[in-house]
Motif scaffolding. Structure first.
Motif, PDB file in Angstrom:
ATOM      1  N   VAL A  15      -1.212  -9.041 -12.421  1.00 28.39           N
ATOM      2  CA  VAL A  15      -0.283  -7.944 -12.157  1.00 28.39           C
ATOM      3  C   VAL A  15       0.240  -8.063 -10.725  1.00 28.39           C
ATOM      4  O   VAL A  15      -0.556  -8.132  -9.782  1.00 28.39           O
ATOM      5  N   TRP A  54       3.589  -3.380  -8.564  1.00 25.25           N
ATOM      6  CA  TRP A  54       3.805  -2.675  -9.831  1.00 25.25           C
ATOM      7  C   TRP A  54       3.204  -1.280  -9.785  1.00 25.25           C
ATOM      8  O   TRP A  54       2.286  -0.997  -9.004  1.00 25.25           O
ATOM      9  N   GLU A  55       3.703  -0.402 -10.645  1.00 26.89           N
ATOM     10  CA  GLU A  55       3.323   1.004 -10.648  1.00 26.89           C
ATOM     11  C   GLU A  55       2.539   1.362 -11.909  1.00 26.89           C
ATOM     12  O   GLU A  55       2.770   0.808 -12.973  1.00 26.89           O
ATOM     13  N   GLU A  56       1.660   2.340 -11.754  1.00 27.78           N
ATOM     14  CA  GLU A  56       0.787   2.757 -12.848  1.00 27.78           C
ATOM     15  C   GLU A  56       1.422   3.891 -13.647  1.00 27.78           C
ATOM     16  O   GLU A  56       2.030   4.799 -13.093  1.00 27.78           O
ATOM     17  N   SER A  83       0.220   6.339 -17.156  1.00 27.66           N
ATOM     18  CA  SER A  83      -0.923   6.617 -18.026  1.00 27.66           C
ATOM     19  C   SER A  83      -0.581   7.699 -19.034  1.00 27.66           C
ATOM     20  O   SER A  83       0.225   8.597 -18.767  1.00 27.66           O
ATOM     21  N   THR A 138      -3.823   3.205 -19.766  1.00 28.79           N
ATOM     22  CA  THR A 138      -3.150   3.042 -18.476  1.00 28.79           C
ATOM     23  C   THR A 138      -2.489   1.672 -18.467  1.00 28.79           C
ATOM     24  O   THR A 138      -3.100   0.675 -18.851  1.00 28.79           O
ATOM     25  N   ALA A 139      -1.218   1.652 -18.058  1.00 28.90           N
ATOM     26  CA  ALA A 139      -0.470   0.402 -17.995  1.00 28.90           C
ATOM     27  C   ALA A 139       0.147   0.252 -16.612  1.00 28.90           C
ATOM     28  O   ALA A 139       0.405   1.238 -15.915  1.00 28.90           O
ATOM     29  N   MET A 140       0.369  -0.977 -16.216  1.00 27.75           N
ATOM     30  CA  MET A 140       1.065  -1.287 -14.974  1.00 27.75           C
ATOM     31  C   MET A 140       2.452  -1.814 -15.332  1.00 27.75           C
ATOM     32  O   MET A 140       2.584  -2.721 -16.164  1.00 27.75           O
ATOM     33  N   GLY A 186      -2.359  -5.888 -17.026  1.00 27.98           N
ATOM     34  CA  GLY A 186      -2.622  -4.589 -16.408  1.00 27.98           C
ATOM     35  C   GLY A 186      -3.018  -3.494 -17.361  1.00 27.98           C
ATOM     36  O   GLY A 186      -3.206  -2.335 -16.954  1.00 27.98           O
ATOM     37  N   ARG A 198      -5.240  -1.116 -19.538  1.00 27.59           N
ATOM     38  CA  ARG A 198      -6.626  -0.646 -19.483  1.00 27.59           C
ATOM     39  C   ARG A 198      -6.834   0.510 -20.468  1.00 27.59           C
ATOM     40  O   ARG A 198      -5.934   1.317 -20.688  1.00 27.59           O
ATOM     41  N   GLU A 202      -9.211   3.768 -20.834  1.00 23.95           N
ATOM     42  CA  GLU A 202     -10.077   4.597 -19.989  1.00 23.95           C
ATOM     43  C   GLU A 202     -10.508   5.844 -20.742  1.00 23.95           C
ATOM     44  O   GLU A 202      -9.785   6.358 -21.589  1.00 23.95           O
TER      45      GLU A 202
END
Length: 441
Positions: free
Chosen positions: A316, A320-322, A324, A329-331, A436, A438, A440
């Motif tokens: 990643v 890059w920005e998160e 959710s 959660t993605a970037m 990126g 995830r 959670e």
């Protein structure tokens, strides 16, 4: 895919927020037809071949993640039939009482007997406090069944699905208000919801699903329903105080996956419809909310997603920005725009109002056989905490390619989508997005 919400009081419209979401085909993922060339990274990539006779060296192999070479192309897929007859037998589908019409013909609304497995299935969740606010467990379950049936009848199998535009949007809200027993509410109060975000799944108000995908529905059955239902779920959850309403409330949520026969490029196939619909009712019944996400796309089937090649993500980029939603959660690549969240999804929306990326949630099981969009490239990746993650790159017409990542986590199916990717950038960004991702919580 489309995501939208409207909140209303018995006396007046009090709030509206809506955002268009594409999954893999149009406003609910519209994928116009046509192949798109992707970069190959060099004419000769074989490491075993030496220099040519004239002394020129072969070009080096592409960097990892720079192409879709390791992904499955359409010709690599071992396609299987989508058995709608078996689905109809399981759900005990029968003609309903509503005669439907559109520009292509007429058909009967879908209906199910009370003992249909689709209707009688145990909800994924029944929050006791929310059920009590709806009049007790029995009353709450009865109301949830109504929400599930109307999710199929009025949203998944909407008469607007194959229309050329959204001019009939005013039919949806009043039908839902009546069918869901929202006595005392203005039948037109929810019209802005269906006006702004097309229930068909189209991303533009002046273009229908048939125009976007270059398809037509197959001839409708005489006096019978046109849509088969593969999967459906429902649940009742508690809406916390001060989030959806000033007071706490009950959320009745239904999701369904269905298929409608189509003809595309002279061949018979199916249009897949995935829908989640939420009816929120504030304690006391003075306020109500409707929110939905819907995805429409021509679909293919393979026996098992495990047949897709397992690929390795790359890395990643630092800037890059998160983003959710729920357990995902993605970037995503940085760009201007605000993140807009509703009850069933979140999107990043640019200054022009167009959606560029987002996450949407359908509470649906992994389909069997596994259903893919009409893809140019498909693969899978391992992500800790997910039962299955697949990635599909598809043509988005002149706007660029569409990347749709589907993460299956228990009874939830998340779509992480990016729109408007160039053919050159798409494989690079796809491998970075997968790196990126995830799960959670």
């Amino acid at each position: 895919m489309a995501t939208a919400r409207t909140t209303t009081r018995r006396t007046a419209l009090t709030g509206l927020g809506a955002l268009g979401v594409a999954t893999t085909a149009g406003a609910c993922s519209l994928l116009p037809g046509g192949q798109e060339e992707t970069p190959t990274g060099g004419a000769d990539r074989s490491p075993s071949e030496g220099p040519s006779d004239d002394g020129a060296s072969t070009e080096p192999a592409p960097e990892p993640g720079a192409t879709f070479d390791e992904w499955a192309a359409p010709e690599d897929l071992q396609l299987v039939d989508i058995d709608t007859a078996a689905a109809d037998e399981r759900s005990r589908l029968e003609p309903g009482s509503l005669e439907r019409k559109d520009r292509f013909g007429s058909w009967a609304s879908p209906a199910f007997p009370e003992d249909s497995p689709l209707i009688a299935a145990e909800p994924l969740e029944v929050d006791a406090e929310a059920a009590e606010a709806l009049g007790g467990d029995s009353a709450a379950r009865s109301r949830l069944r109504d929400v599930l049936v109307q999710t199929v009848v009025e949203i998944a199998d909407t008469p607007l699905l194959f229309e050329a535009d959204n001019s009939r949007y005013g039919e949806i809200g009043p039908a839902l208000v009546k069918a869901l027993g929202l006595d005392g509410f203005d039948p037109t109060a929810f019209d802005p919801l269906f006006e702004e975000v097309q229930i068909s799944g189209s991303q533009t108000l002046d273009e229908g699903v048939p125009e976007a995908f270059a398809l037509e529905p197959a001839p409708y059955p005489d006096g019978g329903p046109r849509m088969s239902i593969q999967d459906a779920t429902s649940l009742i959850t508690r809406l916390p105080e001060g989030v959806t309403f000033e007071s706490a409330g009950a959320g009745l949520i239904a999701s369904t996956r269905g298929a409608v026969p189509i003809v595309r490029e002279g061949e018979e196939g199916f249009l897949r419809r995935e829908v989640s619909f939420l009816l929120g009712i504030e304690d006391g019944g003075m306020n109500a909310l409707m929110s939905y996400v819907v995805a429409s796309m021509p679909t293919l089937a393979i026996a098992d997603a495990e047949e897709l090649p397992l690929i390795e993500p790359t890395e990643v980029p630092e800037d890059w920005e998160e983003i959710s939603f729920g357990h995902i959660t993605a970037m995503l690549p940085p760009e201007q725009g605000e993140v807009v969240e509703v009850e069933l999804g979140t999107s990043r929306v640019g200054e022009d109002g167009n959606r560029t990326a987002g996450i949407t949630l359908f509470r649906l099981p992994i389909p069997s056989p596994y259903l893919l969009d009409s893809v140019l490239h498909a693969a899978r990746v391992e992500v800790d905490g997910a039962d299955l993650v697949t990635a599909e790159a598809s043509s988005g017409g002149p706007e660029g390619m569409i990347l749709n990542v589907r993460a299956h986590v228990g009874a939830e199916e998340y779509h992480v989508q990016l729109d408007g990717l160039s053919a050159e950038d798409a494989p690079v960004i796809a491998h970075q997005v997968l790196a990126g991702l995830r799960v959670e919580g």
